[in-house]
Design an enzyme around this catalytic site. Structure first.
Site, PDB file in Angstrom:
ATOM      1  N   GLU A 117      44.050  38.839  40.917  1.00  0.00           N
ATOM      2  CA  GLU A 117      43.885  37.379  41.003  1.00  0.00           C
ATOM      3  C   GLU A 117      45.036  36.698  41.715  1.00  0.00           C
ATOM      4  OE1 GLU A 117      43.166  39.210  38.393  1.00  0.00           O
ATOM      5  OE2 GLU A 117      41.356  38.462  37.393  1.00  0.00           O
TER       6      GLU A 117
ATOM      7  N   ALA B 292      35.194  37.792  39.029  1.00  0.00           N
ATOM      8  CA  ALA B 292      34.514  36.504  39.090  1.00  0.00           C
ATOM      9  C   ALA B 292      33.980  36.284  40.501  1.00  0.00           C
ATOM     10  CB  ALA B 292      35.498  35.397  38.724  1.00  0.00           C
TER      11      ALA B 292
ATOM     12  N   GLY C  38      38.010  39.738  36.931  1.00  0.00           N
ATOM     13  CA  GLY C  38      37.072  39.524  35.830  1.00  0.00           C
ATOM     14  C   GLY C  38      36.293  40.790  35.490  1.00  0.00           C
TER      15      GLY C  38
ATOM     16  N   GLU D  61      38.458  42.518  33.190  1.00  0.00           N
ATOM     17  CA  GLU D  61      38.459  41.737  31.945  1.00  0.00           C
ATOM     18  C   GLU D  61      37.183  41.985  31.141  1.00  0.00           C
ATOM     19  OE1 GLU D  61      39.484  38.118  34.213  1.00  0.00           O
ATOM     20  OE2 GLU D  61      41.041  37.816  32.706  1.00  0.00           O
TER      21      GLU D  61
END
Ligand code: CAA
Length: 703
Positions: free
Chosen positions: A127, A63, A104, A107
């Site tokens: 994270e 992210a 992310g 992910e």
């Protein structure tokens, strides 16, 4: 197609390249572009499978961290929704993971039914280092792919997993022969899937993640791990999310993960850790140097002094394959130093962190000498001798005679004036301070002391060298103690004084460790040596100690030969490494208080917190005002990486911002007014703090 992704259809395959340099962070614009590209591929009858890859090689670092804490973080389309949609496309998706898939990014790869890496690929869910948890399905999809235990371990450690291990774990299905062949191999994989009629998503190896996991797994895990988490929120939220993966069906688990993620994102701890992330990157940006600044080659290093510090410094270079020559005055000291290094490496071998062969390779890079002439071809010389100006100046005079032109001459002084050391040489432009922290092979902080005449290329070279040996280099100007030790001085002074006034060392330390500092100030002084602290204080007494009570307790302990852990007694008593309170120290404090007319009284924890922390913060703000520190984030990095200040509080400057600069200022004024002469002497607010509060600022910057 949007310029943030490349899109191409070849041979029934849609090739979607992520093209948002430098790391394909999945900010809103890239999320939107990716979703649009995937929808286009899904609706194109000519496309039978989709390959997602990093257009510049690197897949995705997750992210966009700059969006957290702002509306952009969940701006449409948000990442969890994009990834959910990807899992529901009716064509197989192959993630071609070049170099990195973090957070992310991993992910995204997990939302693809199939994944291929290359030999250099590393994957991870880091994270937790940002005070977060994987928030785009990772906590639910990874346990279903590789099992609960391995998934939880990855998320709690935040560690990066290398390609081979990712293959073993089943995070990737296969590896391409090389990074260059990754895309071609991913296409081949996609064609195989089409040919075999493979489903868009294969069934999950651990569809019911709870199956096979011991009934008391979570309970035991918590008992073992929780003490290490101290008051960190993120590990607890990761843990809850993974538990949810075992208890809830996927859709409900994802909803639970989202709620936990939002809680983490809104937390002060995550805000602090994000500040640290960006501070680490900012620290490398120094006025006067940039990518065009020339660098000096560092192919051979010399270290003067083979004691604990010199040996630790030398190991850093051997670890990255740079030969190091250690210089000592006596043969037996040199032998002891080299033996100590071998023993330290030996511990790593025992712990399985190093092989015997690696130990031997590193030892082969280390040599010793008693003769300065052998330093003639060193590119960088680091002096780590006794902390006394005259001794260090003598070493530098000799270095000036023997070292080749252009060699960088560095001092590891922790408090002395680097300008005065440079001044005894004919080449002050080549002299710099490189302040390593003990144990120097472990601690990440490197204070780089930019002296008055240090050349730009010397600064640039040492900063780069620092990063290449795994340190976090932070630039400091010249002053007593640089950034770290100068701030330590008022912090330790208050701790000493509080014990005279009625607190105990254990109470003071307890307040500090209660804030999650690695250790309290007295434990730290006992570890570093009451004698070492005394000698630095004594050398600077005229400049800093204008009050009879100043660190008197430490002075008396020094006079009693109570040097700390190494002599079994200091502010505490020790049995091995076990620390016990010592009533003799309390009795000594009582006696000194009587002699100095300090009134003894019960001291509450709030006062300890305020006096130690506010004085630490005040000094940091003063350093910024003087230009010794370039930015407040640099000060935070020094205290996090050199003094065990908790990263999840963001460092002392960020802590002050979260606490409220106005409250810090009010606290300092309160003690200035309530502690009589002592208060008036020491509790002077830094002018910059006063200016910031007067201007209504809530962040620390130079104004
Ligand atoms: N978001 C925004 N910017 C990022 C970023 C990210 N995820 N990752 C790196 N950057 C930026 C850096 O700030 C830096 O910017 P500047 O040049 O402007 O300073 C630039 O990219 C290059 O980064 P580095 O200097 O760190 O380069 P490096 O090669 O040394 O390291 C890296 C690259 C390993 C990717 C490292 O940057 C890193 O660890 N990044 C963070 C990875 C991470 O934590 N990802 C998880 C994000 S949270 C998440 O994904 C939540 C979720 O579940 C949805």
């Amino acid at each position: 197609m949007n310029s943030l992704v490349t899109y191409q259809v070849e041979d029934n395959l849609a090739l979607i390249g992520l093209a948002r340099p430098p790391v394909n962070a999945l900010g809103q614009p890239l999320r939107a572009a990716l979703l649009q590209a995937c929808e286009q591929a899904n609706s194109d009858p000519a496309v039978r499978a989709i390959v997602i890859f990093g257009a510049s090689g690197l897949f995705c670092a997750g992210a966009d961290i700059t969006e957290f804490g702002s509306p952009a973080s969940f701006a449409t389309p948000n990442l969890p929704d994009v990834l959910l949609r990807l899992t529901r496309l009716d064509k197989p998706l192959v993630a071609a993971i070049g170099k990195l898939a973090l957070g992310g990014g991993l992910e995204l790869a997990l939302a693809c039914g199939y994944r291929i890496g290359e030999p250099q690929t590393r994957v991870g869910l880091p994270e937790i280092n940002l005070g977060l948890l994987p928030g785009a399905g990772g906590t639910q999809r990874l346990p279903r792919l590789i099992g609960v235990q391995a998934a939880l371990e990855m998320m709690i450690s935040g560690a990066q997993v290398p390609a081979k291990r990712a293959l073993e774990l089943g995070i990737v299905d296969r590896l391409a022969g090389s990074a260059e062949h990754l895309l071609a191999s991913a296409c081949e994989y996609a064609r195989e899937l089409i040919a075999s009629g493979a489903p868009a998503r294969p069934s999950e190896p651990f569809a019911d993640p709870a199956k096979g996991v011991a009934a008391d797994f979570f309970e035991r895990y918590c008992v073992e791990q929780e003490p290490r988490w101290k008051s960190r929120l993120a590990p607890r939220l990761v843990f809850s999310a993974v538990q949810a993966a075992c208890l809830l069906p996927l859709e409900q688990g994802l909803a639970r993960e989202l709620a936990l993620f939002k809680q983490a994102e809104a937390s002060r701890q995550s805000e602090a850790l994000r500040h640290v992330f960006f501070a680490e990157r900012e620290a490398g940006k120094v006025p006067g140097i940039d990518a065009s600044t020339p660098l000096r080659p560092i192919a051979k290093v010399a270290v003067i002094g083979a004691g604990t510090m010199g040996g630790g410094i030398a190991m850093n270079f051997a670890n990255v394959g740079i030969p190091v020559i250690l210089l000592e005055r006596q043969g037996d000291a040199l032998d002891r130093g080299l033996t100590q290094i071998r023993q330290t490496y030996g511990i790593s071998v025992k712990r399985g962190k190093l092989s015997e062969a690696q130990l031997e390779q590193r030892m082969a890079l280390l040599s010793g000498t008693l003769d300065y002439a052998d330093l003639a071809d060193a590119d960088l010389v680091i002096e780590a001798v006794f902390e006394k100006l005259q001794i260090k100046q003598e070493v530098f005079r000799t270095l000036d005679r023997v070292c080749k032109p252009g060699a960088i001459l560095a001092t590891n002084t922790s408090s002395l004036d680097v300008d005065q050391i440079a001044a005894v040489t004919s080449r002050p432009q080549d002299v710099i301070g490189l302040h390593f922290f003990s144990p120097a092979n472990v601690m990440r902080l490197l204070e780089v002391v930019n002296a008055r005449e240090t050349a730009a290329d010397v600064l640039a070279t040492t900063l780069k060298m620092g990063r290449s040996i795994g340190k976090i280099p932070v630039v400091s100007g010249v002053c007593f103690g640089f950034i770290g030790n100068r701030m330590l001085e008022p912090y330790a002074r208050e701790a000493h004084r509080l014990v005279l006034e009625g607190a105990t060392p254990a109470q003071v330390d307890g307040v500090l460790t209660g804030l999650d500092l690695n250790m309290g100030v007295f434990t730290m002084l006992d570890l570093a040596g009451v004698d070492v602290n005394f000698l630095v204080r004594d050398a600077n007494r005229a400049a800093i100690a204008h009050d009879d009570s100043y660190c008197r307790l430490g002075d008396e302990l020094y006079a009693l030969g109570r040097y700390g852990q190494k002599t079994g007694r200091g502010f505490y008593q020790y049995e091995g490494r076990e620390r016990h309170n010592d009533y003799e120290v309390i009795a000594l404090a009582e006696r000194l208080a009587g002699e100095l007319h300090v009134t003894r009284r019960p001291v509450d924890d709030g006062e300890i917190h305020a006096r130690c922390l506010f004085m630490l913060i005040n000094e940091g703000i003063q350093l910024l005002d003087e230009g010794i520190a370039l930015r407040s984030g640099d000060i935070d990095l020094v205290w996090i990486n050199g003094y065990g200040f908790p990263a999840h509080l963001g460092g002392p400057m960020h802590y002050a911002e979260q606490y409220g600069l106005d409250k810090v200022l009010a606290g300092i004024r309160h003690y200035r007014d309530s502690l009589g002469d002592y208060g008036r002497m020491w509790f002077t607010p830094a002018p910059l703090l006063e200016r910031l509060v007067a201007a209504g600022k809530t962040t620390i910057e130079r104004i």
